[in-house]
Design an enzyme around this catalytic site. Structure first.
Site, PDB file in Angstrom:
ATOM      1  N   THR A 151       0.824  -1.204   0.000  1.00  0.00           N
ATOM      2  CA  THR A 151       0.000   0.000   0.000  1.00  0.00           C
ATOM      3  C   THR A 151       0.864   1.262   0.000  1.00  0.00           C
ATOM      4  OG1 THR A 151      -1.505   1.288   1.400  1.00  0.00           O
ATOM      5  CG2 THR A 151      -0.111  -0.278   2.527  1.00  0.00           C
ATOM      6  N   ASP A 152       0.301   2.356  -0.515  1.00  0.00           N
ATOM      7  CA  ASP A 152       1.015   3.644  -0.462  1.00  0.00           C
ATOM      8  C   ASP A 152       1.088   4.180   0.969  1.00  0.00           C
ATOM      9  OD1 ASP A 152      -1.680   4.344  -0.152  1.00  0.00           O
ATOM     10  OD2 ASP A 152      -1.713   5.779  -1.811  1.00  0.00           O
ATOM     11  N   GLU A 153       0.294   3.603   1.886  1.00  0.00           N
ATOM     12  CA  GLU A 153       0.281   4.122   3.261  1.00  0.00           C
ATOM     13  C   GLU A 153       1.598   3.888   3.985  1.00  0.00           C
ATOM     14  OE1 GLU A 153      -3.090   3.289   5.631  1.00  0.00           O
ATOM     15  OE2 GLU A 153      -4.485   3.482   3.965  1.00  0.00           O
ATOM     16  N   TYR A 189      -2.147  -0.622  11.043  1.00  0.00           N
ATOM     17  CA  TYR A 189      -2.253  -1.269   9.720  1.00  0.00           C
ATOM     18  C   TYR A 189      -1.049  -0.943   8.855  1.00  0.00           C
ATOM     19  CZ  TYR A 189      -3.385  -1.634   4.770  1.00  0.00           C
ATOM     20  OH  TYR A 189      -3.316  -1.883   3.416  1.00  0.00           O
ATOM     21  N   LYS A 209       2.112  -3.279   7.363  1.00  0.00           N
ATOM     22  CA  LYS A 209       2.376  -3.425   5.913  1.00  0.00           C
ATOM     23  C   LYS A 209       3.808  -2.982   5.609  1.00  0.00           C
ATOM     24  CE  LYS A 209       0.052  -4.597   3.029  1.00  0.00           C
ATOM     25  NZ  LYS A 209      -0.283  -5.945   2.474  1.00  0.00           N
TER      26      LYS A 209
HETATM   27  P1  NAD Z   1      -9.667  -7.334   2.144  1.00  0.00           P
HETATM   28  O1  NAD Z   1      -9.694  -7.071   3.599  1.00  0.00           O
HETATM   29  O2  NAD Z   1     -10.876  -7.067   1.319  1.00  0.00           O
HETATM   30  O3  NAD Z   1      -9.274  -8.873   1.895  1.00  0.00           O
HETATM   31  C1  NAD Z   1      -8.268  -9.510   2.632  1.00  0.00           C
HETATM   32  C2  NAD Z   1      -8.401 -11.013   2.407  1.00  0.00           C
HETATM   33  O4  NAD Z   1      -7.335 -11.667   3.140  1.00  0.00           O
HETATM   34  C3  NAD Z   1      -9.718 -11.600   2.925  1.00  0.00           C
HETATM   35  O5  NAD Z   1     -10.245 -12.498   1.982  1.00  0.00           O
HETATM   36  C4  NAD Z   1      -9.309 -12.331   4.203  1.00  0.00           C
HETATM   37  O6  NAD Z   1     -10.139 -13.442   4.493  1.00  0.00           O
HETATM   38  C5  NAD Z   1      -7.902 -12.764   3.849  1.00  0.00           C
HETATM   39  N1  NAD Z   1      -7.069 -13.010   5.039  1.00  0.00           N
HETATM   40  C6  NAD Z   1      -6.955 -12.227   6.150  1.00  0.00           C
HETATM   41  N2  NAD Z   1      -6.123 -12.814   7.034  1.00  0.00           N
HETATM   42  C7  NAD Z   1      -5.689 -13.981   6.464  1.00  0.00           C
HETATM   43  C8  NAD Z   1      -4.810 -15.006   6.861  1.00  0.00           C
HETATM   44  N3  NAD Z   1      -4.182 -14.983   8.059  1.00  0.00           N
HETATM   45  N4  NAD Z   1      -4.589 -16.039   6.016  1.00  0.00           N
HETATM   46  C9  NAD Z   1      -5.203 -16.093   4.817  1.00  0.00           C
HETATM   47  N5  NAD Z   1      -6.065 -15.146   4.382  1.00  0.00           N
HETATM   48  C10 NAD Z   1      -6.299 -14.096   5.195  1.00  0.00           C
HETATM   49  O7  NAD Z   1      -8.395  -6.547   1.587  1.00  0.00           O
HETATM   50  P2  NAD Z   1      -8.176  -5.819   0.173  1.00  0.00           P
HETATM   51  O8  NAD Z   1      -8.694  -4.457   0.253  1.00  0.00           O
HETATM   52  O9  NAD Z   1      -8.608  -6.745  -0.906  1.00  0.00           O
HETATM   53  O10 NAD Z   1      -6.584  -5.708   0.188  1.00  0.00           O
HETATM   54  C11 NAD Z   1      -5.794  -6.769  -0.372  1.00  0.00           C
HETATM   55  C12 NAD Z   1      -4.334  -6.377  -0.283  1.00  0.00           C
HETATM   56  O11 NAD Z   1      -4.120  -5.169  -1.001  1.00  0.00           O
HETATM   57  C13 NAD Z   1      -3.834  -6.100   1.139  1.00  0.00           C
HETATM   58  O12 NAD Z   1      -2.528  -6.615   1.246  1.00  0.00           O
HETATM   59  C14 NAD Z   1      -3.833  -4.583   1.246  1.00  0.00           C
HETATM   60  O13 NAD Z   1      -2.859  -4.156   2.163  1.00  0.00           O
HETATM   61  C15 NAD Z   1      -3.477  -4.201  -0.177  1.00  0.00           C
HETATM   62  N6  NAD Z   1      -3.955  -2.880  -0.632  1.00  0.00           N
HETATM   63  C16 NAD Z   1      -5.272  -2.553  -0.544  1.00  0.00           C
HETATM   64  C17 NAD Z   1      -5.726  -1.334  -1.065  1.00  0.00           C
HETATM   65  C18 NAD Z   1      -7.183  -0.937  -1.022  1.00  0.00           C
HETATM   66  O14 NAD Z   1      -7.512   0.196  -1.389  1.00  0.00           O
HETATM   67  N7  NAD Z   1      -8.092  -1.798  -0.593  1.00  0.00           N
HETATM   68  C19 NAD Z   1      -4.807  -0.479  -1.666  1.00  0.00           C
HETATM   69  C20 NAD Z   1      -3.456  -0.834  -1.727  1.00  0.00           C
HETATM   70  C21 NAD Z   1      -3.049  -2.061  -1.227  1.00  0.00           C
HETATM   71  O1  DAU Z   2      -4.126   3.905   0.357  1.00  0.00           O
HETATM   72  C1  DAU Z   2      -4.346   2.529   0.279  1.00  0.00           C
HETATM   73  C2  DAU Z   2      -5.211   2.079   1.446  1.00  0.00           C
HETATM   74  O2  DAU Z   2      -6.532   2.541   1.167  1.00  0.00           O
HETATM   75  C3  DAU Z   2      -5.187   0.579   1.660  1.00  0.00           C
HETATM   76  O3  DAU Z   2      -3.900   0.190   2.041  1.00  0.00           O
HETATM   77  C4  DAU Z   2      -6.190   0.158   2.730  1.00  0.00           C
HETATM   78  O4  DAU Z   2      -6.233  -1.260   2.815  1.00  0.00           O
HETATM   79  C5  DAU Z   2      -7.567   0.685   2.335  1.00  0.00           C
HETATM   80  O5  DAU Z   2      -8.507   0.365   3.345  1.00  0.00           O
HETATM   81  C6  DAU Z   2      -7.504   2.192   2.119  1.00  0.00           C
HETATM   82  O6  DAU Z   2      -7.214   2.877   3.374  1.00  0.00           O
HETATM   83  P1  DAU Z   2      -8.010   4.218   3.806  1.00  0.00           P
HETATM   84  O7  DAU Z   2      -7.913   4.319   5.270  1.00  0.00           O
HETATM   85  O8  DAU Z   2      -7.596   5.355   2.950  1.00  0.00           O
HETATM   86  O9  DAU Z   2      -9.497   3.774   3.303  1.00  0.00           O
HETATM   87  P2  DAU Z   2     -10.956   3.921   3.958  1.00  0.00           P
HETATM   88  O10 DAU Z   2     -11.903   3.398   2.927  1.00  0.00           O
HETATM   89  O11 DAU Z   2     -11.034   3.345   5.316  1.00  0.00           O
HETATM   90  O12 DAU Z   2     -11.116   5.500   4.068  1.00  0.00           O
HETATM   91  C7  DAU Z   2     -10.925   6.356   2.958  1.00  0.00           C
HETATM   92  C8  DAU Z   2     -11.039   7.795   3.453  1.00  0.00           C
HETATM   93  O13 DAU Z   2     -12.402   8.051   3.822  1.00  0.00           O
HETATM   94  C9  DAU Z   2     -10.211   8.089   4.685  1.00  0.00           C
HETATM   95  O14 DAU Z   2      -9.723   9.421   4.604  1.00  0.00           O
HETATM   96  C10 DAU Z   2     -11.208   7.972   5.841  1.00  0.00           C
HETATM   97  C11 DAU Z   2     -12.499   8.442   5.204  1.00  0.00           C
HETATM   98  N1  DAU Z   2     -13.761   7.845   5.700  1.00  0.00           N
HETATM   99  C12 DAU Z   2     -13.846   6.502   5.841  1.00  0.00           C
HETATM  100  C13 DAU Z   2     -15.028   5.919   6.237  1.00  0.00           C
HETATM  101  C14 DAU Z   2     -15.142   4.412   6.409  1.00  0.00           C
HETATM  102  C15 DAU Z   2     -14.859   8.678   5.936  1.00  0.00           C
HETATM  103  O15 DAU Z   2     -14.796   9.922   5.784  1.00  0.00           O
HETATM  104  N2  DAU Z   2     -16.049   8.108   6.318  1.00  0.00           N
HETATM  105  C16 DAU Z   2     -16.176   6.746   6.481  1.00  0.00           C
HETATM  106  O16 DAU Z   2     -17.289   6.282   6.818  1.00  0.00           O
END
Ligand code: NAD
Ligand code: DAU
Length: 331
Positions: free
Chosen positions: A120-122, A147, A151
């Site tokens: 992630t970019d975080e 989180y 990562k």
């Molecule tokens: P998500 O929470 O939707 O899915 C995570 C999956 O991992 C789930 O299916 C869960 O059951 C599985 N999991 C959790 N713990 C586990 C374990 N111990 N063993 C096996 N499986 C397990 O997450 P996502 O949003 O799809 O993110 C996927 C990946 O992408 C993560 O590594 C996250 O850090 C990265 N990422 C997410 C975003 C985003 O915007 N969602 C952006 C950048 C990177």
């Molecule tokens: O940048 C990549 C990341 O983006 C991933 O690594 C994470 O897995 C993914 O969850 C996401 O993280 P954020 O914390 O940015 O996403 P989230 O959807 O939780 O929130 C997005 C923005 O919206 C953040 O600034 C918080 C805000 N927010 C979130 C929720 C749930 C609100 O304002 N209201 C809400 O109800």
């Protein structure tokens, strides 16, 4: 090619598996997923007959060793992924994101297996709103939350295993994804499902925090470009120049639902809330020839709304519990 996808029943992983099955006739996909609250067999239903789903944890060394030994490439999505949950209880984040990644690295080291680590970019912390800079692969790590720090730690483990043991790995750090199958605890699907229910969207704090939105299919196309053509040991940043503040996203959703622009509520802010993320994806575009297909956020959001309307059975069972949990923190 035998592809092991960890976390393939989650949001990005399930989209990756579906895209892979659709677009790569020669790929045989196995998913390893613990089916936590964030994983759902139903997210793989359209391709269930072409995918083997193994229910288990990436922290289970014996299981991981066997599955890795049978694979040509491991694509590692599995993680605890939600910042708000990591503030409530960091423990599963340490177990899955750090110990789980370590467990996978030991198996790919033993078997010499190609490994791609999804991150992630975080890990870079945040930027000021008026800073012209974006994150690059050279930006120092500075994570803010449990989180993002787990990562960041997992990325550093991968880098060390490349350098010390010659593990053939690449890393990608992507910005915020949106699209189908995203858990309704996350910002965009939470507000979409609220609006479907006639509930006002919830904006943390003033809503000025900026996220760099990318459609999940563009993220996954970039992941395949890195697996196919990326340099071993390199880090690639994935982003589609999609910076928007949260207030603008809520206003776009309200417009798409035909609601008034001020029809939302400000709620308690997230402690330690990162202000802005922004990705410079020059390496990915120039070296690997990747570019995003979803360049109109408005259209991508409209399609995502359509998906949540059409797939209420997928998200409805989780909705009440997600909202009850947010209510406890005034969000
Ligand atoms: P998500 O929470 O939707 O899915 C995570 C999956 O991992 C789930 O299916 C869960 O059951 C599985 N999991 C959790 N713990 C586990 C374990 N111990 N063993 C096996 N499986 C397990 O997450 P996502 O949003 O799809 O993110 C996927 C990946 O992408 C993560 O590594 C996250 O850090 C990265 N990422 C997410 C975003 C985003 O915007 N969602 C952006 C950048 C990177
Ligand atoms: O940048 C990549 C990341 O983006 C991933 O690594 C994470 O897995 C993914 O969850 C996401 O993280 P954020 O914390 O940015 O996403 P989230 O959807 O939780 O929130 C997005 C923005 O919206 C953040 O600034 C918080 C805000 N927010 C979130 C929720 C749930 C609100 O304002 N209201 C809400 O109800």
């Amino acid at each position: 090619m035998k592809v092991l996808v960890t976390g393939g029943a989650g949001f990005i992983g399930a989209n990756f598996v579906q895209q892979t099955v659709r677009e790569r006739a020669g790929a045989h996909v196995t998913v390893l997923d613990a089916l936590t609250y964030a994983g759902d067999r139903g997210s793989l239903a359209p391709v269930a007959e072409r995918v083997e789903l193994v229910e288990g944890s990436i922290t289970d060394a014996a299981l991981v060793d066997r599955l890795v030994s049978e694979s040509d490439v491991v694509v590692h999505f599995a993680a605890e992924s939600h910042n708000d949950n990591s503030l409530d209880d960091p423990s599963p984040f340490v177990q899955t994101n750090l110990v789980g990644t370590f467990t996978l690295l030991e198996a790919v080291r033993k078997h010499g297996t190609r490994f791609h680590h999804i991150s992630t970019d975080e890990v870079y912390g945040d930027l000021e709103l008026d800073d012209p800079a974006k994150f690059t692969p050279e930006t120092p790590y500075n994570p803010s939350s449990p989180y993002s720090s787990t990562k960041a730690g997992s990325d550093l483990l991968v880098r060390a295993w490349v350098r010390s043991f010659g593990v053939p790995a690449t890393i990608s750090n992507c910005s915020n994804n949106y699209g189908p199958y995203q858990h309704i605890e996350k910002f965009i699907p939470r507000q979409i499902t609220n609006l479907i229910d006639g509930v006002r969207p919830r904006l943390y704090g003033a809503g000025l925090n900026v996220r760099d939105w990318i459609h999940v299919e563009d993220h996954n196309a970039a992941v395949w470009a890195i697996i196919d053509k990326g340099q071993i040991g390199e880090t690639y940043l994935i982003g589609a120049d999609g910076e928007k503040n949260n207030l603008d996203v809520v206003r776009t959703l309200l417009e798409l639902f035909g609601r008034d622009a001020d029809d939302f509520d400000h709620v308690a802010d997230r402690p330690g809330h990162d202000m802005r993320y922004a990705i410079d994806a020059t390496r990915l575009r120039d070296e690997l020839g990747w570019s995003p297909r979803y360049t109109r956020f408005h259209d991508g959001l409209a399609a995502t709304i359509d998906w949540y309307r059409a797939n209420e059975a997928w998200w409805r069972p989780a909705k009440a519990a997600v909202e009850a949990k947010y209510a406890r923190t005034g969000q």
